[in-house]
Design a protein around this motif. Structure first.
Motif, short mmCIF file in Angstrom:
data_model
loop_
_atom_site.label_atom_id
_atom_site.label_comp_id
_atom_site.label_asym_id
_atom_site.label_seq_id
_atom_site.Cartn_x
_atom_site.Cartn_y
_atom_site.Cartn_z
N THR B 245 0.79 -1.14 0.04
CA THR B 245 0.08 0.01 -0.12
C THR B 245 0.53 1.32 0.01
N MET B 246 2.21 1.32 -0.59
CA MET B 246 2.97 2.54 -0.65
C MET B 246 2.36 3.72 -1.35
N ALA B 247 2.65 4.72 -0.88
CA ALA B 247 1.86 5.85 -2.00
C ALA B 247 3.05 6.21 -2.93
N HIS B 248 4.40 6.06 -2.74
CA HIS B 248 5.51 6.66 -3.33
C HIS B 248 6.31 5.73 -4.46
N PRO B 269 14.58 4.89 -2.51
CA PRO B 269 13.87 4.18 -3.66
C PRO B 269 14.04 5.35 -5.11
N GLU B 285 11.81 11.28 -7.66
CA GLU B 285 10.93 10.44 -7.74
C GLU B 285 11.26 9.01 -7.71
N CYS B 286 10.30 8.23 -7.47
CA CYS B 286 10.58 6.71 -6.82
C CYS B 286 10.56 5.50 -8.10
N THR B 287 11.02 4.58 -7.91
CA THR B 287 10.93 3.41 -8.68
C THR B 287 9.41 2.84 -8.63
#
Lengths: 351, 351, 351, 351
Positions: B245-248, B269, B285-287
């Motif tokens: 449930t990660m937002a990023h 990340p 920004e993240c993978t």
């Protein structure tokens, strides 16, 4: 912050109670055990009303001459308009006071020189110009590491002063008297560069600039983004960047590069130790203003000034030696003026 | 990536041409000089249509048995549904092929044990289970540093597998057969922990979990966020975290702590080397997915498998030894099952 | 730091003048404008000698009873040995004083409950337990963001207390009375977790630990690295890590994960804003001790306590509500005890 | 990396098999599905021996003329000494080949102009100069964000090329023919700046430099650390820094600042995703050389060149438009020459 064995705290009076003046006043009143704020002056009734509430122990004056006439004062802290600094320093020296004065000493090189010359007659009195960046704990740590040889011989400083864009453009109205972006902002970076490089003299500069957002600056010959290169005697170099138009916050950073390593100070202008993970990615919020960024520096600076005065009075050694002298301030103005000249002419300026 | 003096490249056939199967197929076809993709199979016409275009040199089959019957094949790469892995590995071994198989070996400990037992009869054939994290360059670097003693004796691993929230909840529909969050996600962290700690056996585990967003998991006894502690023989420990449930983005990270230091892998990340400065602050920004995060790992893994087979054939030494064995995969499933059991019962489970 | 319109500053007396006591005393004496340090007590002559020099305005006592007998005192600040806290709080309440007391309230749950019960009779008096992490500006920012809904519903906290390894092993000698790693260190993380998650009650815990370096702890049943999971009513979770053996410094960090994002506090324990570029790579030096890491938190905490007392006296609203109550301290001890019990038995403990 | 529906892969020959030539050759041979390496040439027997082993499918020549005479070649990839680039490009165009040529086009502006003029006669043939930084995934992402308006109007680029110090000083011996630090290193930053700013023409430059470590450069009029400012038509600016003396690794970074935000690329030159926690603090190791830093860029560049040729052949659209043209390369040399001139004279140079 060591309270020392002593007769009495240094008695200081503050002149000027604007935003920065209030911070200095409260630091001296409540956060520097070795000092006591005994007086304050401002020509503005609002400022005095604030002071009656916030500084109940201070005698209040509307006039700088009254402040200087106060025999119970050991030192003054000048947070007045820049154009008054030079004469107020001289007046304070003549009145026998030690002086802390906000930067800049003056936008005029000749006036700076006049203060330097006059101050020679008052060798027993401390005069410090408020280049507060020297007292930020991270800048202090970097300076100490350079002194200890951690990066070999330092030969290049890159330093910037970048402010969050103010859509209201306060600084646009201020442009005719600010001296322009190099004398208003870069002067801090100039001082940092000289301080980290061992106080060399500048020999040649080149500067350029552009107006990214604030066309109103054009009339004053100013820009909202300026870049510059400065050559120093002995071969050291500096690169400067100043901006009024950042989207993310006050981004004040410096870097000193040596023959065996480099140190960066304030690479990421994070407001604190919180990282936010959300749909934007991973991020840090940024320090909004120099006021937030250098809160601790202003306090350490006040401690250092008090320590420097005491040291001069023979009351123990301090870190007073790290504050900017009148000579440092003169050199900063001299270089800043040359940057402005270079940008105007499009030519390198030899100093 | 060193092309070597050799008779011919390893001939590989891929079984399964879903998203991950396609990546394996293209890596083997175009990016591993020592291998050549000679065949592929899938029961789905769409997959075969894709293959006709993207893998023009490969013979295509609808059936795994046909693939195994191909005498020109040295090895198979299994990217099929997890429930087929165990039997397909055994079939491939019997057909004389080396095997690379995606994780998990099986969700069933007994079935894992059966494959391990059967494989003992084919000692000359390589079998590697695709715990690709071992081949990510940063994990490789950390492993090498641990081996070199850089952090003293490693005694604690913290590792997590966190996926960007999928509002569609694909994994909810997948929950009845996925084995649950610990067998589907944490199994990677279990393998990483054992690998970095010297492959100890687990002795006791405790796990818990919660449903933060996807109530649909409740019916399957699954959660969308799980936490666990694992004790190993000799006193080493691991802490695991898995999230759907990660937002990023996909936030896969691990940390290994030793008596003389620690190493973190993938702490932030970030998708790449770009930092964005804007009104949100300073951010990376993240993978988005494990697929992006581990693109290079999948390629290095393919190289390593090919090198391991060649090494086994006496054709030079490689890094083949770093891939997960069947025994490693069995242990990962055993621990994953115990975590699921612990979460269900609320009790620590002794292994 | 707003000085307010008021009759007189809060008059505080400090009990205990060890390292932390001295910091509290100096903060109250010189850095909290709304407070004045009027008295201090310690049974040790060295402490009193220090106080005569550093706190010239304070009346000094050798005995806590004398301190309480001082009618000019509004509040006491207890920085005494943990085993004395409970009774000293009760004595102070009976003497009509407001109380700030360093953590822990007590290592004994029953004793905590006794203080809570007794305090009910003194509703007009403020009692705050010194979980200073709540007042660190970064923790404050994270808390405010959670309250504002920035991460949706928070459901998981990960928090750690990791100290630089002390080769002398001071804490080994302290082990028999410290309560062990969970009651000495993790108690901070427990409080942080409950605070960020909305103060839920714990329902079940599991803990484990290992001795990485300090074999001397074994006799006391303690470890130098401990890990734990805590389940709360409503489904929230926490993971804790405590270590005495870090190579890089005091690494105190926390993370709160919600349904719409996450916040990390203190991810990298950098000492300041300096980055060093040299043959080791790019690096930040780390905060050596909690004392350095939380210098500002201790000061903000003192401000908040004074504000809380004034608020209670009807003298204006403050941030006093954020300090840990006796009930919070009781719950932290209850959970800490359960963690110790779980590690000893190898079983999950239901609360 | 999408393999496309096509008659046959692009047939490429590589000229020059030094370290970088070998990388290009292996990328084209094994990692670009749409290309095939059919030939290679080098005058050095060692290179050819390497090629016989590593590129068994390629025809080998000792002479560039032989390579061009090969009718089966669609394109050549020139990784030869810089002084040969201009004539070899012209020869290849005349032989009907598409050309990829490593930077720089030439150190001589007039020679660059001659190639540009000659190339006008071969409009159907692709010529790309190898400014590989444009193809690094992070630079690509930044470029795309700028194009998408993420930072408003870009008006300032800061860019640097900093190499790990080579105590052997290979570049010192190379100094008489390298063109100096600005033409050898900064030329990449010049290209990046123009690319990110929309390809403006430079109007004025100023440069300076210093010798930090390598006195041997003085004879050639070169420096080991150079700084520069470049003004572009329309008011955009660039600041450049080049160094040969870094202690921490290859530190190539760029920053583009716009009216609504900024993007930094490669702020911290970390070698990978590993962070090390030890007595030095928390650190990342750095990319040792540009070769490591831009490994992926070289591969993407090869893909893009092949795509550009195919696009030109009417075989589908690609990212070919992002490579540097001959005109870009001419402008980079023109600016680089002006920087050298400025440093020599101490004056700003108007272009």
């Amino acid at each position: 912050m060591q309270a020392t064995d002593r007769a009495r705290p240094l008695r200081v009076g503050v002149a000027g109670l604007g935003r920065l003046g209030r911070r200095h006043a409260k630091n001296l009143a409540y956060r520097v055990p070795d000092a006591t704020l005994v007086a304050a002056c401002s020509p503005l009734e609002d400022d005095l009303a604030w002071a009656r509430d916030a500084l109940p122990a201070a005698r209040l004056h509307m006039d700088y001459a009254q402040l200087l006439a106060d025999d119970a004062l050991d030192a003054v802290c000048l947070v007045t308009p820049s154009s008054l600094h030079a004469q107020q320093i001289i007046d304070a020296l003549r009145a026998g006071k030690h002086v802390f004065c906000e930067k800049p000493l003056s936008l005029d090189v000749a006036e700076c020189e006049r203060v330097v010359a006059e101050s020679r007659r008052y060798e027993g009195q401390q005069v410090t110009i408020g280049f507060m960046r020297r007292f930020d704990p991270s800048y202090q740590d970097a300076f100490a590491k350079v002194q200890a040889g951690a990066i070999g011989r330092p030969f290049l400083v890159r330093s910037q002063t970048s402010d969050l864009n103010d859509p209201e453009g306060f600084f646009v109205r201020f442009a005719p008297t600010s001296g322009g972006i190099f004398l208003d902002c870069t002067v801090h970076d100039i001082d940092v560069a000289r301080w980290l490089l061992g106080k060399p003299r500048a020999t040649r500069v080149f500067a350029s600039g552009t107006i990214a957002l604030h066309e109103g600056l054009r009339a004053a010959g100013d820009v909202d983004n300026g870049v510059a290169i400065c050559e120093f005697e002995g071969g050291a170099l500096a690169m400067f960047y100043a901006s009024r138009t950042m989207a993310h916050g006050n981004d004040t950073s410096s870097e000193v590069i040596g023959t065996a390593g480099a140190l960066a100070i304030g690479h990421i202008p994070s407001a604190n130790r919180v990282e936010i993970y959300d749909a934007h990615g991973v991020r840090s919020e940024c320090t909004p203003t120099f006021f937030d960024r250098f809160e601790e520096a202003f306090l350490v600076e006040a401690h250092a000034f008090v320590a420097a005065v005491r040291e001069r009075m023979g009351e123990g050694a301090g870190m007073g030696g790290q504050g900017a002298t009148l000579e440092d301030a003169l050199e900063a103005t001299r270089i800043g003026q040359a940057l402005r000249e270079s940008m105007r002419t499009g030519q390198a300026v030899v100093l």
